[in-house]
Design an enzyme around this catalytic site. Structure first.
Site, PDB file in Angstrom:
ATOM      1  CE  LYS A   1      -9.446   1.898  16.298  1.00  0.00           C
ATOM      2  NZ  LYS A   1     -10.462   2.508  15.430  1.00  0.00           N
TER       3      LYS A   1
ATOM      4  CD  GLN B   1     -14.130   2.219  15.331  1.00  0.00           C
ATOM      5  OE1 GLN B   1     -13.151   2.551  15.984  1.00  0.00           O
ATOM      6  NE2 GLN B   1     -14.015   1.503  14.223  1.00  0.00           N
TER       7      GLN B   1
ATOM      8  CG  ASP C   1      -9.018   7.538  12.618  1.00  0.00           C
ATOM      9  OD1 ASP C   1      -8.185   6.643  12.878  1.00  0.00           O
ATOM     10  OD2 ASP C   1     -10.218   7.467  12.913  1.00  0.00           O
TER      11      ASP C   1
END
Ligand code: NDP
Length: 282
Positions: free
Chosen positions: A52, A96, A119
């Site tokens: 990422k 994460q 997200d």
């Protein structure tokens, strides 16, 4: 012979569009930035985070790497999230998953400011999806929708079967397909005669986490097959679909690797740019 839906190529296109938007924002003095929070040292999570961050560098997004010890307390993590929420130079926040088991992932997700929820996991983002309002869509299902659009696959009127009902993939996937006018069935571990339900699908999405479980007996000839699964096995990374068996009968299929995975990351870049744009009123 199926059309192979090329996630690597499409993801590069999405990143290029995001990079163009970043250049426009830069000309107005705004640099999109993404805080990437990693708690602990799970190797798979660390590798996702690295990828990422590499994407951010390519697109021109400033990624802030926040690595916390596996022993981090809930209070410490909450305090960090609060400070990122309050920091106007941060446009997107990504924590994460999975978090170490002593931490409450649901409360961490809900603590992220909805306008920084790139997200798309926050209850407000999911509520907006259910209500058909604009908002951040979870990157994996949004990436799948982008793949369908790019290959002129219109879900309207199709029987779509989604195998998997997780909050990050299966449920939002089903809602996006419904929004795109498919007739949607959601399956899970308690579904009776899964193979026969799947064989009714014009569009089959596998988001299960079981290596190569979907073989040719689950697939109607001519179906579009989207494989979300990422399974690490002794023979390398495989999806939830038995690609060798299904590819000859499908009309279109995503490979693993090189399918949904790269698109998920590319959509994160798009969401982060959108967050920066919205924050700066552009
Ligand atoms: P979860 O484990 O959260 O959900 C799996 C779902 O599959 C559950 O709803 C479960 O049913 C269902 N399921 C499990 N076994 C069976 C079975 N034998 N028959 C029918 N249904 C079954 O996983 P995620 O949704 O997070 O991820 C799914 C897969 O996608 C994983 O391989 C993951 O690595 C991958 N993934 C890939 C991403 C990408 O970018 N390509 C992003 C995110 C995930 P039940 O609810 O009844 O338990």
């Amino acid at each position: 012979m199926a059309t192979i839906i090329d996630g690597v190529k499409l993801a590069a296109e999405v990143r290029e569009q995001a990079a163009g938007a970043v250049r426009e924002l830069a000309a107005q003095g705004v640099t999109p930035s993404l805080a990437v929070v990693l708690v602990g040292d799970d190797p798979a999570s660390a590798s996702y985070v690295r990828m990422k961050e590499r994407d951010c560098a390519e697109v021109g997004i400033d990624s802030r790497d926040l690595r916390l010890a596996a022993t981090t307390s809930q209070h410490e993590l909450d305090t960090l999230i609060d400070s990122l929420n309050a920091d106007p130079s941060i446009h997107g926040i990504l924590v994460q998953m999975p978090l170490p088991s002593h931490l409450d992932a649901e409360s961490v997700i809900a603590r992220i400011a909805p306008e920084k929820d790139v997200d798309g996991f926050h209850p407000e983002s999911l509520g907006r999806l259910v209500r058909g309002l604009p908002g951040f869509r979870a990157c994996t299902p949004a990436g799948v929708m982008e793949m369908l659009r790019a290959y002129d696959i219109d879900p309207t009127g199709m029987n779509a079967v989604v195998v998997g009902r997780s909050t990050i993939v299966g449920k939002p996937m089903a809602l996006l397909l419904l929004e795109a006018n498919a007739t949607v069935t959601v399956c899970h571990s308690r579904t009776r005669d899964l193979a026969s339900v799947c064989r009714g699908a014009d569009l089959l999405v596998a988001a299960i986490g079981r290596p190569e479980m979907i073989d040719a007996t689950y697939v109607k000839p001519g179906a579009v097959v989207i494989d979300v699964g990422i399974n690490r096995t002794d023979h390398g990374m495989v999806g939830d679909v038995d690609y060798a068996a299904v590819e000859p009968i499908a009309s279109a299929i995503t490979p693993v690797p090189g399918g949904v995975g790269p698109m998920t990351r590319a959509l994160l870049m798009r969401n982060t740019v959108a967050a920066a744009r919205a924050a700066s009123g552009r």
